[in-house]
Enzyme design. Structure first.
Site, short mmCIF file in Angstrom:
data_model
loop_
_atom_site.label_atom_id
_atom_site.label_comp_id
_atom_site.label_asym_id
_atom_site.label_seq_id
_atom_site.Cartn_x
_atom_site.Cartn_y
_atom_site.Cartn_z
CB SER A 184 -0.99 -0.02 1.17
OG SER A 184 -1.25 1.43 1.53
CG HIS A 201 -4.26 -1.19 -1.04
ND1 HIS A 201 -5.36 -2.06 -1.36
CD2 HIS A 201 -4.49 -0.41 -0.22
CE1 HIS A 201 -6.33 -1.63 -0.41
NE2 HIS A 201 -5.73 -0.70 0.38
CG ASP A 239 -4.83 2.75 1.02
OD1 ASP A 239 -6.02 2.14 1.35
OD2 ASP A 239 -3.61 2.43 1.69
#
Ligand code: DX5
Ligand code: ZN
Length: 213
Positions: free
Chosen positions: A5, A30, A32
């Site tokens: 992430s 990932h 966010d």
């Protein structure tokens, strides 16, 4: 799959950070996306995704921690997101939201805060490609894993088709990843336990070792 992430990346050299964690063994990225409203933090939006997309070949898994997922999803897909995961708490009609997202040509995920019961996502389960179990209160990297979400992971796993994936996000490191695998998780999101380590390849190798190679 291990999904670094980028929330914990050094944003002054984001492209290089993305390339490094993928070279180091990360499978997908990932992303966010936070709006400072659904969660008490602001991260980045479509423009940043678009900026890194030409340099990166990997699958982009976008986790929308925003109040109006349908408003921003088209721009994120256009910018290069392959999957859009929305929070069930952010929408009035999860089934309709999943169907609208599907029309964008992306994969669709649904997620829920640790305090939200599994019942909330059940009506939309048939409509999604993945379910993301949040194992921290969304908003920040570096928080402590909440083992009390493991029963939810096991419950959801039992209900998923073979072509649907179970993902977990928050507090995943060498000390917590095995119990999530045992609960049926397929995709593991990891921010601080990769990016806070100078040796990213070593960090990812240790995580894989815990998963059995
Ligand atoms: C939290 C984000 C996570 C976060 C994970 O709201 O959704 O993806 O970056 O960070 P770690 O792995 O440090 O808990
Ligand atoms: Zn996330």
């Amino acid at each position: 799959m291990i999904l670094p992430s980028i929330l914990s990346a050094d944003f002054s050299k984001l492209g290089a950070e993305c390339e490094e964690v993928l070279r180091a063994g990360g499978d997908f990225l990932h992303l966010d996306v936070m709006d400072g409203h659904f969660v008490p933090n602001i991260s980045f939006g479509p423009h940043v995704v678009e900026s890194i997309r030409p340099e990166i070949d990997a699958y982009f898994d976008a986790h929308l921690m925003i109040s109006e997922p349908l408003r921003y999803a088209p721009a994120l897909v256009k910018a290069g997101a392959n999957n859009i995961t929305f929070h069930v708490e952010a929408v009035d009609d999860p089934v309709a939201t999943a169907r609208e997202l599907r029309k964008l040509g992306c994969h669709v995920g649904i997620t829920l805060r640790p305090a939200t019961p599994v019942d909330a996502i059940l009506p939309a389960l048939d409509e999604v490609d993945l379910v993301l179990i949040m194992s921290v209160v969304p908003g920040f990297s570096g928080q402590k894993f909440m083992p009390e979400v493991l029963p939810k992971a096991r419950d959801v796993k039992k209900r998923l088709r073979a072509d649907q994936r179970l993902e977990i996000d928050g507090g995943i490191h060498v000390g917590t990843i095995e119990q999530t695998r045992d609960a049926g998780v397929d995709w593991f999101v990891v921010a601080s336990a990769i990016f806070d380590r100078p040796d990213r390849a070593g960090a990812i190798a240790e995580l894989r070792e815990k998963l059995g190679g």
